[in-house]
Design an enzyme around this catalytic site. Structure first.
Site, short mmCIF file in Angstrom:
data_model
loop_
_atom_site.label_atom_id
_atom_site.label_comp_id
_atom_site.label_asym_id
_atom_site.label_seq_id
_atom_site.Cartn_x
_atom_site.Cartn_y
_atom_site.Cartn_z
N ASN A 1 -23.18 16.43 8.67
CA ASN A 1 -22.40 16.28 7.45
C ASN A 1 -20.93 16.59 7.76
O ASN A 1 -20.61 17.65 8.28
CB ASN A 1 -22.93 17.22 6.37
CG ASN A 1 -22.33 16.98 5.01
OD1 ASN A 1 -21.16 16.62 4.88
ND2 ASN A 1 -23.13 17.17 3.99
N GLY B 1 -25.73 15.94 -8.34
CA GLY B 1 -24.83 16.38 -7.28
C GLY B 1 -24.75 15.47 -6.08
O GLY B 1 -24.18 15.85 -5.06
N ALA B 2 -25.29 14.27 -6.18
CA ALA B 2 -25.23 13.34 -5.04
C ALA B 2 -23.80 12.93 -4.77
O ALA B 2 -23.13 12.39 -5.65
CB ALA B 2 -26.10 12.11 -5.31
N GLY B 3 -23.33 13.19 -3.56
CA GLY B 3 -22.00 12.75 -3.16
C GLY B 3 -21.99 11.29 -2.76
O GLY B 3 -20.98 10.62 -2.87
N VAL B 4 -23.11 10.81 -2.27
CA VAL B 4 -23.29 9.40 -1.94
C VAL B 4 -24.48 8.93 -2.77
O VAL B 4 -25.63 9.05 -2.36
CB VAL B 4 -23.56 9.19 -0.43
CG1 VAL B 4 -23.74 7.72 -0.10
CG2 VAL B 4 -22.44 9.80 0.41
N HIS C 1 -30.45 10.37 0.75
CA HIS C 1 -30.43 11.12 2.00
C HIS C 1 -30.92 12.54 1.73
O HIS C 1 -30.84 13.03 0.62
CB HIS C 1 -29.02 11.13 2.63
CG HIS C 1 -27.95 11.60 1.69
ND1 HIS C 1 -27.46 10.82 0.67
CD2 HIS C 1 -27.30 12.78 1.61
CE1 HIS C 1 -26.53 11.50 0.01
NE2 HIS C 1 -26.43 12.70 0.55
N HIS D 1 -30.68 16.53 2.77
CA HIS D 1 -29.84 17.55 3.39
C HIS D 1 -30.72 18.58 4.07
O HIS D 1 -31.71 19.05 3.50
CB HIS D 1 -28.99 18.27 2.33
CG HIS D 1 -27.96 17.39 1.70
ND1 HIS D 1 -26.69 17.30 2.18
CD2 HIS D 1 -28.04 16.56 0.64
CE1 HIS D 1 -26.00 16.45 1.43
NE2 HIS D 1 -26.81 15.98 0.49
#
Length: 161
Positions: free
Chosen positions: A46, A108-111, A116, A118
Site C-alpha cells: 500500500n 471507507g474504500a479508497g478504491v 481488494h 487489506h
C-alpha cells in the site's frame, strides 16, 4: 506549540490523480510496488499505509462485486492473503493483524471500483499519541526499503493456488 513538518506530502495533495485503476494499471512492478501476480490475483504494498508492511491483495479481474468472483478467484485471493500473512510474520514479526475488505465509499474504500483485501500487520503500541493529537501516522520505514525487505519472501514463495 510543537510543529511536525511533512513537506513531501504537498506533492501528493496537489497532484492530479492518475486516471485508471491502481490494480489494473501497467508499468514496472517495483514502481507499482507489486510483489507477486498470479493468474487471478496480485499482491502489492500500500502506497499510503497505516503501518509498515501494509499489503493489499486484489483480484486481477476488475470488479467491485465480491459475489461476482468465481470459486477459483476466491480460493486464490484468500491463499494470497495467507501468503501475505506468512511473509509478514517471517519478515517483521508482528503481534497481530487486521485483515479486511472495505466495500463501497461509505465503508471507507479508497478504491471503490476494484475490490481488494487489506493485510495490515500490527504491533503492540503501534498506535501512539500522534494519531490521537495530530490525526497523523508515523511510518518509520521508506516504502522502497519496505518493498526491498519483503520482496525476497514473495520471490521464494511457492505459487499461490
Amino acid at each position: 506549540m510543537d510543529r511536525l513538518w511533512a513537506p513531501w506530502r504537498l506533492e501528493y495533495l496537489v497532484q492530479e490523480k492518475p486516471a485508471g485503476c491502481i490494480f489494473c494499471g501497467a508499468g514496472n512492478e517495483r514502481e507499482r510496488l507489486i510483489f507477486k501476480t498470479t493468474p487471478h490475483t496480485l499482491i502489492m504494498l500500500n502506497r499510503y499505509p497505516y503501518v509498515n508492511g501494509h499489503l493489499m491483495v486484489a483480484p486481477r479481474r476488475h470488479t467491485a462485486d465480491l459475489a461476482s468472483l468465481s470459486q477459483e478467484e476466491v480460493l486464490e485471493l484468500w491463499s494470497a492473503v495467507a501468503l501475505c500473512q506468512q511473509a509478514l510474520i517471517q519478515s517483521a514479526g508482528p503481534d497481530g493483524f487486521n485483515i479486511g475488505i472495505n466495500l463501497g465509499k461509505a465503508a471507507g474504500a479508497g478504491v471503490e471500483e476494484h475490490l481488494h483485501i487489506h493485510v495490515v500487520p500490527r504491533w503492540s503500541g503501534d498506535n501512539n499519541f500522534m494519531s490521537v493529537v495530530a490525526d497523523l501516522r508515523v511510518i518509520p520505514e521508506a516504502l522502497e526499503a519496505c518493498y526491498d525487505r519483503l520482496l525476497p519472501f514473495f520471490q521464494a514463495a511457492p505459487q499461490v493456488s
